[in-house]
Design an enzyme around this catalytic site. Structure first.
Site, PDB file in Angstrom:
ATOM      1  N   ASP A   1       3.612  -1.703  -9.808  1.00  0.00           N
ATOM      2  CA  ASP A   1       4.960  -1.968  -9.319  1.00  0.00           C
ATOM      3  C   ASP A   1       5.150  -3.466  -9.103  1.00  0.00           C
ATOM      4  O   ASP A   1       6.018  -3.892  -8.337  1.00  0.00           O
ATOM      5  CB  ASP A   1       5.200  -1.210  -7.999  1.00  0.00           C
ATOM      6  CG  ASP A   1       6.662  -1.139  -7.613  1.00  0.00           C
ATOM      7  OD1 ASP A   1       7.504  -0.983  -8.519  1.00  0.00           O
ATOM      8  OD2 ASP A   1       6.959  -1.237  -6.407  1.00  0.00           O
TER       9      ASP A   1
ATOM     10  N   TRP B   1       2.361   2.737  -2.488  1.00  0.00           N
ATOM     11  CA  TRP B   1       2.009   3.580  -3.638  1.00  0.00           C
ATOM     12  C   TRP B   1       0.621   4.195  -3.449  1.00  0.00           C
ATOM     13  O   TRP B   1       0.377   5.318  -3.874  1.00  0.00           O
ATOM     14  CB  TRP B   1       2.080   2.761  -4.932  1.00  0.00           C
ATOM     15  CG  TRP B   1       3.476   2.660  -5.482  1.00  0.00           C
ATOM     16  CD1 TRP B   1       4.634   2.722  -4.777  1.00  0.00           C
ATOM     17  CD2 TRP B   1       3.854   2.504  -6.852  1.00  0.00           C
ATOM     18  NE1 TRP B   1       5.710   2.607  -5.613  1.00  0.00           N
ATOM     19  CE2 TRP B   1       5.267   2.466  -6.896  1.00  0.00           C
ATOM     20  CE3 TRP B   1       3.146   2.370  -8.037  1.00  0.00           C
ATOM     21  CZ2 TRP B   1       5.977   2.320  -8.086  1.00  0.00           C
ATOM     22  CZ3 TRP B   1       3.851   2.216  -9.237  1.00  0.00           C
ATOM     23  CH2 TRP B   1       5.248   2.199  -9.256  1.00  0.00           C
TER      24      TRP B   1
ATOM     25  N   GLY C   1       0.770  -1.234   0.000  1.00  0.00           N
ATOM     26  CA  GLY C   1       0.000   0.000   0.000  1.00  0.00           C
ATOM     27  C   GLY C   1       0.801   1.284   0.000  1.00  0.00           C
ATOM     28  O   GLY C   1       0.234   2.370   0.097  1.00  0.00           O
TER      29      GLY C   1
ATOM     30  N   ASP D   1      -7.933 -11.019  -8.609  1.00  0.00           N
ATOM     31  CA  ASP D   1      -7.022 -11.161  -9.739  1.00  0.00           C
ATOM     32  C   ASP D   1      -7.390 -10.118 -10.781  1.00  0.00           C
ATOM     33  O   ASP D   1      -8.500 -10.118 -11.319  1.00  0.00           O
ATOM     34  CB  ASP D   1      -7.158 -12.574 -10.317  1.00  0.00           C
ATOM     35  CG  ASP D   1      -6.159 -12.864 -11.435  1.00  0.00           C
ATOM     36  OD1 ASP D   1      -5.666 -11.905 -12.068  1.00  0.00           O
ATOM     37  OD2 ASP D   1      -5.901 -14.041 -11.695  1.00  0.00           O
TER      38      ASP D   1
ATOM     39  N   LYS E   1       6.472  -1.408 -13.922  1.00  0.00           N
ATOM     40  CA  LYS E   1       7.846  -1.878 -13.685  1.00  0.00           C
ATOM     41  C   LYS E   1       8.151  -3.100 -14.538  1.00  0.00           C
ATOM     42  O   LYS E   1       7.303  -3.973 -14.717  1.00  0.00           O
ATOM     43  CB  LYS E   1       8.036  -2.235 -12.213  1.00  0.00           C
ATOM     44  CG  LYS E   1       9.447  -2.745 -11.897  1.00  0.00           C
ATOM     45  CD  LYS E   1       9.764  -2.702 -10.426  1.00  0.00           C
ATOM     46  CE  LYS E   1       9.040  -3.752  -9.626  1.00  0.00           C
ATOM     47  NZ  LYS E   1       9.388  -3.685  -8.196  1.00  0.00           N
TER      48      LYS E   1
ATOM     49  N   ASP F   1      -5.156  -6.199  -5.525  1.00  0.00           N
ATOM     50  CA  ASP F   1      -4.109  -7.191  -5.266  1.00  0.00           C
ATOM     51  C   ASP F   1      -4.766  -8.493  -4.821  1.00  0.00           C
ATOM     52  O   ASP F   1      -5.844  -8.481  -4.219  1.00  0.00           O
ATOM     53  CB  ASP F   1      -3.141  -6.710  -4.185  1.00  0.00           C
ATOM     54  CG  ASP F   1      -1.767  -7.368  -4.316  1.00  0.00           C
ATOM     55  OD1 ASP F   1      -1.688  -8.605  -4.179  1.00  0.00           O
ATOM     56  OD2 ASP F   1      -0.783  -6.647  -4.563  1.00  0.00           O
TER      57      ASP F   1
END
Length: 259
Positions: A111, A50, A48, A86, A151, A68
Site C-alpha cells: 500500500d 494491513w 501496521g 529497505d 497501489k 518498512d
C-alpha cells in the site's frame, strides 16, 4: 457523514491502526487474496493496519511479515513479524527469505505511496516507481500460484506496469475499493496466480511430444514443465505456439508449416 469519516471512525472503533485496513478487507473479499495458513508479506507495512487484517485472515497457522524503513509498533499476535529495512536491499531480501522459508509467500501486498508534492505527473510517476519496486521484490518472494496486490495512482504509466504484470500472472485486475476516498486517484493492480513457468503466452518453440494425456492432447516437457499440445501424438516434433499458461502447466498449438 463523509465516507472518509466513516472509515476513520470505524477503524478507531474496531482497533485498526489505519482506515486503509478496510481497503485491504475489500480487496481480499473481491479477489480472494488470503486464506488460513497462508504466508503473506506486506511491503511498506507501517503503521501496521494491513498487518492486522492479514493476521486475522491467515489465522494461527499462517505467517505475516511486514517490511518498512520506519519502525512498526509491535502487534500482539504470534503470527506477525516485522523487519525494519529497505525492501530493495539484498540484506533485507535475504532476511525476508529466511523468515518466509524456501517455499515462498502465498501473497505479497503493498500500500506504499510517495510523499505527495501536489504535482500530478510527478506523484503519478513516483507511485509507479514504488509499485515497480514492489513488483520486482514480489517476483523474488512469491511461490508458484501466489497473488500480488499493489497501489498505484492513475496515469499514463499504469498501462505498461499492468502489461508487465500480465506476463507474470495468470490474470491481472484493476480494482478500486469502496474505502478509497472519492478524491483519491489510487487504484490497486491485483495479479492472481504467479507464473514460474519457463514459457509465456505467444512463445514459439520446437518441442518433442513424449506422451498423450487423458484428454488426447500431446504432452511435451520444457525444463520439466508440462506443455499440452493439441492435435499431436507421441513421437511428433512440432513447432508450437503457446496459447495459455497456468501456474503448473500450459497449452500450445502446432504452427502450420507454410512452406
Amino acid at each position: 457523514m463523509a465516507r472518509k469519516d466513516h472509515y476513520y471512525n470505524k477503524a478507531k472503533q474496531e482497533g485498526y491502526r489505519a482506515r486503509s485496513a478496510y481497503k485491504l478487507k475489500q480487496l481480499d473479499g473481491d479477489a480472494g487474496l488470503f486464506g488460513p495458513g497462508n504466508t503473506v508479506v506486506d511491503l511498506g507495512a507501517a503503521p501496521g493496519g494491513w498487518l492486522q487484517v492479514v493476521s486475522e485472515e491467515v489465522g494461527d497457522h499462517g505467517k505475516v511479515v511486514g517490511v518498512d524503513l520506519q519502525r512498526i509498533r509491535g502487534i500482539d499476535r504470534d503470527n506477525v513479524q516485522t523487519i525494519r529495512g529497505d525492501m530493495t536491499e539484498d540484506e533485507t531480501k535475504e532476511e525476508l527469505t529466511a523468515v518466509i522459508g524456501e517455499r515462498g509467500a502465498d501473497a505479497v501486498v503493498s500500500d506504499m505511496a510517495p510523499n505527495m508534492t501536489g504535482e500530478y505527473s510527478l506523484d503519478h510517476a513516483r507511485s509507479v516507481y514504488l509499485a515497480r519496486q514492489a513488483f520486482e521484490v514480489a517476483q523474488e518472494l512469491l511461490a508458484t500460484g501466489g497473488d500480488f496486490a499493489v497501489k498505484v495512482f492513475d496515469g499514463p504509466d499504469v498501462a505498461d506496469l499492468r502489461a508487465d504484470m500480465e506476463r507474470e500472472f495468470q490474470y491481472v485486475r484493476s480494482m478500486r475499493p469502496d474505502a478509497s476516498r472519492d478524491s483519491s486517484s489510487e487504484q490497486y493492480l491485483v495479479g492472481k496466480h504467479f507464473l514460474t513457468a519457463p514459457v509465456r503466452k505467444g512463445d514459439e518453440l520446437d518441442v518433442e511430444i513424449v506422451d498423450v494425456g487423458s484428454e488426447g492432447d500431446g504432452i511435451a516437457k520444457v525444463e520439466e514443465f508440462t506443455l499440452f499440445v493439441s492435435g499431436t501424438e507421441a513421437g511428433d516434433m512440432p513447432t508450437v505456439r503457446v496459447t495459455d499458461v497456468k501456474p503448473r502447466f500450459a497449452f500450445a498449438e502446432p504452427i502450420d508449416d507454410e512452406d
